[in-house]
Design a protein around this motif. Structure first.
Motif, PDB file in Angstrom:
ATOM      1  N   THR A   9       0.834  -1.206   0.000  1.00  0.00           N
ATOM      2  CA  THR A   9       0.000   0.000   0.000  1.00  0.00           C
ATOM      3  C   THR A   9       0.865   1.252   0.000  1.00  0.00           C
ATOM      4  OG1 THR A   9      -1.757  -1.180   1.187  1.00  0.00           O
ATOM      5  CG2 THR A   9      -1.823   1.221   1.226  1.00  0.00           C
ATOM      6  N   CYS A  10       1.919   1.271   0.807  1.00  0.00           N
ATOM      7  CA  CYS A  10       2.834   2.424   0.817  1.00  0.00           C
ATOM      8  C   CYS A  10       3.466   2.622  -0.560  1.00  0.00           C
ATOM      9  CB  CYS A  10       3.925   2.216   1.864  1.00  0.00           C
ATOM     10  SG  CYS A  10       3.369   2.357   3.576  1.00  0.00           S
ATOM     11  N   ALA A  11       3.874   1.529  -1.193  1.00  0.00           N
ATOM     12  CA  ALA A  11       4.512   1.634  -2.501  1.00  0.00           C
ATOM     13  C   ALA A  11       3.554   2.175  -3.551  1.00  0.00           C
ATOM     14  CB  ALA A  11       5.036   0.263  -2.930  1.00  0.00           C
ATOM     15  N   ARG A  12       2.283   1.810  -3.464  1.00  0.00           N
ATOM     16  CA  ARG A  12       1.310   2.237  -4.469  1.00  0.00           C
ATOM     17  C   ARG A  12       0.800   3.656  -4.243  1.00  0.00           C
ATOM     18  NH1 ARG A  12      -2.293  -3.386  -4.871  1.00  0.00           N
ATOM     19  NH2 ARG A  12      -0.809  -4.536  -6.196  1.00  0.00           N
ATOM     20  N   GLN A  13       0.892   4.165  -3.019  1.00  0.00           N
ATOM     21  CA  GLN A  13       0.331   5.479  -2.719  1.00  0.00           C
ATOM     22  C   GLN A  13       1.381   6.582  -2.626  1.00  0.00           C
ATOM     23  OE1 GLN A  13      -2.974   5.928  -2.710  1.00  0.00           O
ATOM     24  NE2 GLN A  13      -3.190   3.733  -3.082  1.00  0.00           N
ATOM     25  N   ARG A  14       2.646   6.231  -2.594  1.00  0.00           N
ATOM     26  CA  ARG A  14       3.681   7.239  -2.336  1.00  0.00           C
ATOM     27  C   ARG A  14       3.725   8.316  -3.416  1.00  0.00           C
ATOM     28  NH1 ARG A  14       8.875   6.161  -4.447  1.00  0.00           N
ATOM     29  NH2 ARG A  14       9.838   6.766  -2.484  1.00  0.00           N
ATOM     30  N   HIS A  15       3.388   7.974  -4.676  1.00  0.00           N
ATOM     31  CA  HIS A  15       3.428   9.001  -5.722  1.00  0.00           C
ATOM     32  C   HIS A  15       2.302  10.024  -5.565  1.00  0.00           C
ATOM     33  CE1 HIS A  15       0.322   6.334  -7.334  1.00  0.00           C
ATOM     34  NE2 HIS A  15      -0.057   7.339  -8.112  1.00  0.00           N
ATOM     35  N   ARG A  16       1.228   9.676  -4.840  1.00  0.00           N
ATOM     36  CA  ARG A  16       0.136  10.625  -4.599  1.00  0.00           C
ATOM     37  C   ARG A  16       0.354  11.423  -3.316  1.00  0.00           C
ATOM     38  NH1 ARG A  16      -5.768   8.799  -5.066  1.00  0.00           N
ATOM     39  NH2 ARG A  16      -5.281   7.477  -3.257  1.00  0.00           N
ATOM     40  N   LEU A  17       1.154  10.895  -2.405  1.00  0.00           N
ATOM     41  CA  LEU A  17       1.409  11.551  -1.119  1.00  0.00           C
ATOM     42  C   LEU A  17       2.777  12.211  -1.170  1.00  0.00           C
ATOM     43  CD1 LEU A  17       0.124   8.597   1.104  1.00  0.00           C
ATOM     44  CD2 LEU A  17      -1.116  10.701   0.557  1.00  0.00           C
TER      45      LEU A  17
END
Length: 430
Positions: A82-90
């Motif tokens: 989840t962190c890997a998939r959301q880091r570009h948005r955060l």
């Protein structure tokens, strides 16, 4: 990366100081460094997740790769993915995380909270949750507020109804509501507390297993059929398999076991045998004499029962799919002439069954002394492990060149025989 590995190896073997105060300070420093390592790991996982490399290596998903190759538990793998998939948005969270001013715990909590939000709501939620971090709220409080943000957005968009009367009943008592439809059917919904849920699982779960490789019903459909069977009295034939030696039933203290490996005391096994039917499974030198040859393609229920006894999980090393949910696989492939004999069958999950059929040269198969096959998946461009040779055929029939029998591995002769490679493409496995 090499320097970080060397430093970690040195720290892992170094004895901790005797001073508790010194250890607290060192632990805080090491934890901050570990958080930055997690930020770097999230970047690597993100690249892996967007590519197809894990599928080429025989893993059905990135999460499966994290569990098998990196040794993570499922919850831990989900958190990192989840962190890997959301880091570009955060963006702000990621910059803080990489700089060492944001812990992995907070990063994972916020990433999980915004995973189901669109980009606009994600940015708003990020600022709100980061403000809570700046005010020293705990990760648990941040997670609870993140759930509240999702609920408010769902109510705003009308995507999630407010709790109805059934939900407001609470969870202390079980309840079931059945509503008749116009065509005579029924809609059923309800809740079972822990004790009733255990009865549900113990009664319906064995009946909801797939009936065979040609059973294409999903779990919901099989559960409905199992419930109907119970209501009609057809569940009387439900079986629980207990495996033990004959000596155990005649007084020997050797424990029995369930199909998943759980040990059962000998006394309990004898009590079960007093009120249950006993079906002998003969385990001899030639394994189990259930042989159908080429007269039948699909395994019989008796063969499947034996395979579930031998194989608690998928035959692929590291795959944790239970054997009861796997498909029966011909080790050398039915289309290649393999018989439907018990010593030529094993259990694989549906994904690995198809992967093995299309990647035969990437699958190394070994067979243990108990007759159980183990599939090991090799990276791309790997033909077979060095220093191995094809084994002697069982029952005078040629086997897959990647199957290695126990005690038949030996250094290749000076003039090695030519190994016939399997054809590049195979029909799909059963």
């Amino acid at each position: 990366m090499n320097a970080a590995s060397v430093i970690a190896a040195e720290l892992a073997t170094r004895a901790a100081p005797e001073s508790a105060a010194a250890c607290m300070e060192l632990a805080e420093t090491l934890a901050a460094a570990t958080d930055m390592h997690e930020a770097a790991l999230a970047g690597f996982i993100g690249v892996v997740d967007t590519g197809r490399q894990v599928q080429q290596r025989g893993f059905p998903s990135t999460q499966s790769w994290l569990r098998s190759s990196l040794g993570m538990r499922d919850a831990r793998a989900t958190e990192r993915l989840t962190c890997a998939r959301q880091r570009h948005r955060l963006t702000e969270l990621t910059s803080r995380w990489q700089a060492g001013t944001m812990s992995f715990g907070y990063a994972a909590t916020i990433a999980g909270a915004v995973a189901r939000l669109d980009d606009h709501d994600c940015q708003t939620a990020e600022q709100i949750l980061l403000d809570m971090v700046d005010q020293s709220f705990s990760a648990g409080k941040v997670a609870a507020f993140g759930r509240r943000i999702r609920e408010v957005i769902a109510e705003r968009d009308g995507t999630e109804p407010s709790p109805d009367a059934d939900t407001r009943r609470g969870y202390q008592r079980s309840w079931i509501d059945a509503t008749r439809s116009l065509d005579g059917g029924r809609y059923i919904k309800g809740w079972l507390h822990a004790e009733d849920a255990a009865i549900w699982d113990g009664t319906l779960a064995p009946l909801a297993k797939p009936a065979g490789t040609d059973d294409h019903r999903d779990l919901s459909e099989r559960t409905a059929a199992a419930l109907t069977s119970v209501l009609s009295g057809g569940h009387k034939a439900t079986k629980v398999t207990v495996i033990c030696d004959l000596n155990t039933l005649t007084g020997d203290p050797t424990p029995a076991r369930l199909t998943d490996g759980t040990p059962i005391p000998a006394e309990q096994a004898r009590r079960i045998a007093l009120t249950a039917g006993v079906s002998p499974l003969l385990l001899g030198t030639g394994n189990i004499p259930l042989y159908l040859g080429r007269t039948q393609r699909f395994a019989t229920p008796a063969q499947r029962r034996v395979l579930e006894t031998l194989n608690p999980t998928c035959a692929v090393q590291g795959c944790e799919v239970p054997g009861t949910l796997c498909e029966v696989d011909h080790v050398t492939g039915w289309a290649l002439g393999a018989p439907t004999d018990i010593d030529q069958l094993t259990l694989t999950c549906g994904w690995h069954n198809r992967w093995k059929a299309t990647n035969p040269h990437k699958t190394h198969i070994t067979r243990g002394p108990d007759g159980r096959y183990t599939y090991r998946l090799h990276p791309p461009d790997t033909r077979h492990p060095p220093g191995t040779r094809p084994p002697r055929a069982l029952a005078d029939k040629p086997l897959n060149p990647w199957i290695v029998e126990p005690k038949t591995i030996s250094p290749p002769p000076k003039t090695a025989p030519t190994i016939q490679q399997p054809p590049p493409r195979h029909p799909r496995a059963p």
